[in-house]
Design a protein around this motif. Structure first.
Motif, PDB file in Angstrom:
ATOM      1  N   PHE C  98       0.839  -1.202   0.000  1.00 22.16           N
ATOM      2  CA  PHE C  98       0.000   0.000   0.000  1.00 22.16           C
ATOM      3  C   PHE C  98       0.874   1.252   0.000  1.00 22.16           C
ATOM      4  O   PHE C  98       0.682   2.172  -0.789  1.00 22.16           O
ATOM      5  N   VAL C  99       1.861   1.259   0.887  1.00 21.59           N
ATOM      6  CA  VAL C  99       2.760   2.408   0.976  1.00 21.59           C
ATOM      7  C   VAL C  99       3.558   2.555  -0.320  1.00 21.59           C
ATOM      8  O   VAL C  99       3.715   3.651  -0.854  1.00 21.59           O
ATOM      9  N   GLN C 100       4.037   1.426  -0.831  1.00 22.05           N
ATOM     10  CA  GLN C 100       4.844   1.504  -2.050  1.00 22.05           C
ATOM     11  C   GLN C 100       4.061   2.079  -3.216  1.00 22.05           C
ATOM     12  O   GLN C 100       4.557   2.925  -3.958  1.00 22.05           O
ATOM     13  N   VAL C 101       2.823   1.615  -3.394  1.00 20.10           N
ATOM     14  CA  VAL C 101       2.015   2.118  -4.504  1.00 20.10           C
ATOM     15  C   VAL C 101       1.697   3.606  -4.278  1.00 20.10           C
ATOM     16  O   VAL C 101       1.698   4.405  -5.208  1.00 20.10           O
ATOM     17  N   ALA C 102       1.461   3.971  -3.021  1.00 20.92           N
ATOM     18  CA  ALA C 102       1.095   5.359  -2.728  1.00 20.92           C
ATOM     19  C   ALA C 102       2.225   6.323  -3.062  1.00 20.92           C
ATOM     20  O   ALA C 102       1.985   7.404  -3.580  1.00 20.92           O
ATOM     21  N   VAL C 103       3.467   5.960  -2.770  1.00 19.44           N
ATOM     22  CA  VAL C 103       4.552   6.915  -2.997  1.00 19.44           C
ATOM     23  C   VAL C 103       5.148   6.812  -4.397  1.00 19.44           C
ATOM     24  O   VAL C 103       5.926   7.666  -4.785  1.00 19.44           O
ATOM     25  N   ASP C 104       4.761   5.780  -5.152  1.00 25.34           N
ATOM     26  CA  ASP C 104       5.325   5.655  -6.494  1.00 25.34           C
ATOM     27  C   ASP C 104       4.880   6.856  -7.327  1.00 25.34           C
ATOM     28  O   ASP C 104       3.703   7.167  -7.403  1.00 25.34           O
ATOM     29  N   ARG C 105       5.826   7.506  -7.962  1.00 24.13           N
ATOM     30  CA  ARG C 105       5.557   8.715  -8.737  1.00 24.13           C
ATOM     31  C   ARG C 105       4.835   9.776  -7.911  1.00 24.13           C
ATOM     32  O   ARG C 105       3.920  10.449  -8.371  1.00 24.13           O
ATOM     33  N   PHE C 106       5.245   9.882  -6.681  1.00 28.75           N
ATOM     34  CA  PHE C 106       4.721  10.913  -5.791  1.00 28.75           C
ATOM     35  C   PHE C 106       4.930  12.280  -6.430  1.00 28.75           C
ATOM     36  O   PHE C 106       6.006  12.569  -6.931  1.00 28.75           O
ATOM     37  N   SER C 107       3.908  13.098  -6.439  1.00 37.55           N
ATOM     38  CA  SER C 107       4.106  14.413  -7.056  1.00 37.55           C
ATOM     39  C   SER C 107       3.620  15.523  -6.145  1.00 37.55           C
ATOM     40  O   SER C 107       2.533  15.448  -5.575  1.00 37.55           O
ATOM     41  N   VAL C 108       4.454  16.548  -5.994  1.00 35.80           N
ATOM     42  CA  VAL C 108       4.101  17.663  -5.113  1.00 35.80           C
ATOM     43  C   VAL C 108       3.022  18.546  -5.693  1.00 35.80           C
ATOM     44  O   VAL C 108       2.454  19.351  -4.977  1.00 35.80           O
ATOM     45  N   GLN C 109       2.757  18.394  -7.012  1.00 35.85           N
ATOM     46  CA  GLN C 109       1.758  19.279  -7.613  1.00 35.85           C
ATOM     47  C   GLN C 109       0.443  19.233  -6.845  1.00 35.85           C
ATOM     48  O   GLN C 109      -0.283  20.202  -6.777  1.00 35.85           O
ATOM     49  N   ARG C 110       0.169  18.058  -6.290  1.00 38.18           N
ATOM     50  CA  ARG C 110      -1.102  17.915  -5.585  1.00 38.18           C
ATOM     51  C   ARG C 110      -1.185  18.808  -4.372  1.00 38.18           C
ATOM     52  O   ARG C 110      -2.245  18.983  -3.785  1.00 38.18           O
ATOM     53  N   PHE C 111      -0.050  19.331  -3.976  1.00 39.09           N
ATOM     54  CA  PHE C 111      -0.058  20.215  -2.821  1.00 39.09           C
ATOM     55  C   PHE C 111      -0.876  21.467  -3.110  1.00 39.09           C
ATOM     56  O   PHE C 111      -1.402  22.099  -2.190  1.00 39.09           O
ATOM     57  N   GLY C 112      -1.005  21.816  -4.403  1.00 39.87           N
ATOM     58  CA  GLY C 112      -1.795  22.978  -4.806  1.00 39.87           C
ATOM     59  C   GLY C 112      -3.199  22.944  -4.225  1.00 39.87           C
ATOM     60  O   GLY C 112      -3.723  23.953  -3.753  1.00 39.87           O
TER      61      GLY C 112
END
Lengths: 268, 256, 257
Positions: C98-112
């Motif tokens: 679960f954690v691995q899939v969640a952080v894969d290609r983590f993008s900060v853009q969503r912080f918007g």
């Protein structure tokens, strides 16, 4: 140059293959129809609350507003209103586009035929069911005359052409930009907001409304729905859409020539 | 080290058999498989395409839960204790990389170190060792997607060994490699097995791998073991054949 | 954490694109609130609620959803991992899939989205004259809403083990849930509201606790204690989601060779 009939047959065949290719993703299309329906229902309630407080807003009654909502949801699949990219964008990124450009056929017409095949399939699977469910749940405005159907059909078709013209330009932009995901995302924002997907453009206040109504994105959703509801003159509507479609397709032709030159000179 | 007892895995497919009717259709990828591998063994696991090799590997590594029977690897039940097992085994898929496509090899290793909680000192020591043995130095700074297949495979192998697993599972590690890369890889694996006593289970279609590496050979066919023994035993099944390819071909086609 | 950081670095290989995506994310979310602004240009109240009250609902929903999406929104890529076979790789590593899939290609853009919702909330709260005896619920509802949305994302991901070819179904519940909770539930039909109260408890993201914060009667006349039930709803949904995820993994059928 092959005879005209063969050229036409070629693109007809490409459209047919586009249709068939997408029909293999039936589960995805049905999932899209489901999601479009859920969002249609949620948006309809917002519009109902607004129109109950302000009947007649923007020249629509409450049933028109709900109709607007479901017809705009129906446009999502065929016109890819959230900026869904053409398959071409991926081929540009991987460099496979060089192969396409070397084919003795127009890349633009090829993509258009493929995209229209896809649009027609999604129209059947992703647009019709949510509209019918909307009609069953809320009741939608029926066309005033039988002629309204072909009029709406023509306007919707021009909307498809405009949408393609826009997305083709976005896809080719990857020839000049390293990573086109940013452009894609921005295109999605413009398409969804200024087409009337979020709220009808007729209720946008003042200058914002005027600007929004003049954009090519208005030609994709707002104008066809207005033609359906009979709140906009037919010829004026078609002329507006036709002008945008022609302009975008012409730009697309220029961009194709530019892309070909770039591939020939720089080797991709 | 590896114990498999009457393990089986079946898949249920539904297919159209009319407008609304769907037919259930059960495929037994592995049925009734029993074998065990002792510590330090180097086992070649052969079988024709679709015989159940990959399914077995996936059951051993915890990716698939067996539908019947019992599997133990390094004393653990793979599907129940998957994460605990992951720290004790190393897995390499020849056709698929476990490295990060966009990152330089060195960064991929750094991520692996954190994923597996490898102590910094151990990590440095092992990486230096692997760097030398697998000759990684020249491409450590290159993103994985730009590596050649041989380089990528060496990188994958190093990544699978950074946490010093006691069992190494290799699924077609030599597929698509040129003769020089193959030879280097084999030399490395032989040494790993001989010096460290790492248990190795390897699937392959290249019988050169088997001849040069494996002390024991198992052949799976239609989801069952059809042969289990030494290389010599394997040759003895068809003494009139001169090449090992022909011996195995006879076994696959049911002549053996 | 480190995986997330690495992905951020990888995405900044193309700074222009990353900047445009962050801008796009800001604008997309600003458009949501622009729509609310357009609506309130025409009406005083929507579904019986004023603009600052709707902004409170919007801000809390957006903050809860935005945080859940930032940290776990990537789990909706699960079907992609399953189809490409890269989920096998995830399973052979000693960290929760679960954690691995969640952080894969983590993008900060969503912080918007998070930032934009926080701004809206910060604008809304001073206009509402909340007393401390009621305002304490605001952080509680954001936390509970976050937990509920994480569970919804998890359920959506678990669903993808079953519907590998149709990941978009999950969007109806995740993004749909966000859209739903941006507005007062009083504008929706009674059945729909009961459904999101007792079946998929999205009403507890912000609606029920907001009724307490704003000291309003429930338009549907549902029991008063429900407005304190958000932690319970979050807990129950969390348990269901965790069980569904585990069941999904056990049911997983790896593809191809």
């Amino acid at each position: 140059m092959p005879p005209r009939e063969t050229v036409f047959q070629l693109y007809l065949r490409i459209a047919l293959y586009g249709f068939r290719k997408h029909s293999t993703y039936r589960a995805a299309a049905l999932a899209g129809a489901f999601t479009n329906t859920v969002f249609g229902i949620l948006r309809a309630y917002v519009l109902i609350a607004l129109w109950e407080a302000r009947p007649g807003l923007g020249g629509y009654d409450v049933v028109d507003a709900v109709t607007f909502c479901f017809l705009s949801q129906a446009a999502i699949g065929p016109m890819q209103m959230f900026g869904g990219s053409l398959d071409l964008a991926r081929r540009v990124r991987s460099g496979d586009v060089a192969i396409d450009l070397m084919r003795p056929a127009s890349l633009q017409l090829w993509s258009l035929a493929d995209d229209l095949g896809r649009a027609f399939y999604l129209l059947l699977v992703r647009s019709v069911p949510p509209t019918l469910i909307g009609a069953a749940l809320f009741g939608l405005t029926a066309p005033q005359t039988v002629w309204r159907w072909p009029e709406f059909g023509a306007s919707f078709a021009l909307g498809l052409l405009t949408s393609f013209g826009w997305r083709y330009l976005i896809a080719l932009s990857a020839c000049w930009i390293d990573d086109d995901r940013g452009v894609q995302a921005l295109s999605g924002v413009l398409m969804s907001f200024f087409s009337g997907m979020i709220l009808p453009l007729t209720i946008f206040p003042g200058w914002l409304g005027a600007v929004a109504q003049a954009t090519p994105w208005a030609a994709m959703v707002q104008v066809p729905v207005d033609v359906y509801l009979g709140t906009r003159g037919l010829w004026e509507a078609l002329a507006f859409q036709g002008a945008w479609a022609a302009a975008l397709l012409a730009l697309g032709a220029l961009a194709t020539a530019g892309a070909r030159r770039k591939v020939v000179i720089q080797g991709g | 080290m590896i114990e498999v007892e009457r393990a089986g895995r079946s898949f249920t497919h539904r297919r159209k058999a009319g407008v609304l009717r769907r037919e259930r259709h059960v495929v037994h990828a592995v049925r009734d498989l029993t074998f065990s591998v002792a510590p330090g063994e180097f086992v070649g696991y052969l079988g024709p395409n679709g015989a159940g090799k990959s399914t077995t590997i996936k059951m051993l590594t915890g990716i698939l839960t067996p539908t019947t029977g019992r599997v133990r690897v390094a004393g653990l039940d793979p599907s129940r204790r998957r994460t605990a097992l992951a720290r004790r085994i190393g897995v390499v898929f020849g056709q698929r990389t476990t490295l990060w496509w966009d990152l330089p090899l060195r960064d991929s290793f750094e991520l692996v170190r954190h994923l597996y909680n490898v102590d910094q000192g151990d990590f440095r020591r092992r990486l230096a060792e692997l760097e030398e043995l697998l000759d990684l130095g020249s491409f450590l700074h290159i993103p994985v997607r730009q590596l050649s297949l041989g380089q990528r495979m060496r990188g994958d192998l190093a990544a699978a060994l950074l946490h010093a697993p006691s069992v190494l599972v290799l699924d077609e590690p030599t597929i698509g490699l040129d003769v020089v890369s193959k030879a280097a890889l084999r030399a490395f694996l032989r040494e790993l097995n001989a010096e460290r006593g790492t248990t190795v289970l390897l699937t392959t279609h290249d019988l050169g791998d088997v001849e040069r590496l494996c002390s024991r050979v198992m052949v799976i066919d239609h989801g069952r073991l059809s042969f289990d023994g030494t290389l010599g035993d394997l040759r003895a099944t068809a003494p009139e054949e001169s090449s090992i390819e022909d011996v195995v071909a006879r076994l696959y086609t049911g002549g053996g | 954490m480190l995986l997330a950081w690495t992905w951020m670095r990888a995405s900044y290989q193309y700074p222009l694109s990353a900047a445009m995506m962050t801008v796009a994310s800001f604008v997309v979310n600003a458009l949501d609130i622009a729509a609310i602004w357009v609506i309130f240009a025409h009406v005083e109240r929507l579904g019986g609620f004023s603009l600052p009250e709707v902004m409170l609902l919007y801000g809390t929903a957006g903050l809860s959803f935005g945080l859940a999406d930032l940290l776990f929104g990537n789990v909706d890529r699960l079907s992609g991992h399953i189809r490409s076979g890269s989920f096998d790789t995830v399973l052979i590593r000693p960290v929760s899939p679960f954690v691995q899939v969640a952080v894969d290609r983590f993008s900060v853009q969503r912080f918007g989205r998070v930032l934009q919702a926080a701004v809206v909330l910060a604008l809304a709260v001073p206009q509402l004259d909340l007393t401390a005896s009621r305002a304490w619920m605001v952080p509680v509802m954001i936390v509970c809403g976050f937990a509920i949305f994480v569970s919804v994302f998890t359920l959506g991901a678990a669903l993808q083990f079953l519907l590998t070819d149709a990941p978009e179904v999950a969007n109806a519940f995740t993004y749909g849930g966000n859209q739903l909770t941006q507005y007062p539930l009083s504008i929706y039909g009674g059945e729909l509201v009961r459904g999101v109260t007792f079946v998929l408890p999205l009403a507890f993201v912000n609606w029920q606790p907001a009724l307490f914060v704003l000291d309003r009667d429930d338009p549907l006349g549902l029991p008063h204690w429900l407005r304190f039930a958000s932690p319970l709803a979050a807990l129950l949904l969390g348990l269901v989601a965790a069980a569904a995820w585990r069941a999904g993994i056990r049911r997983y059928r790896s593809t191809g060779s």
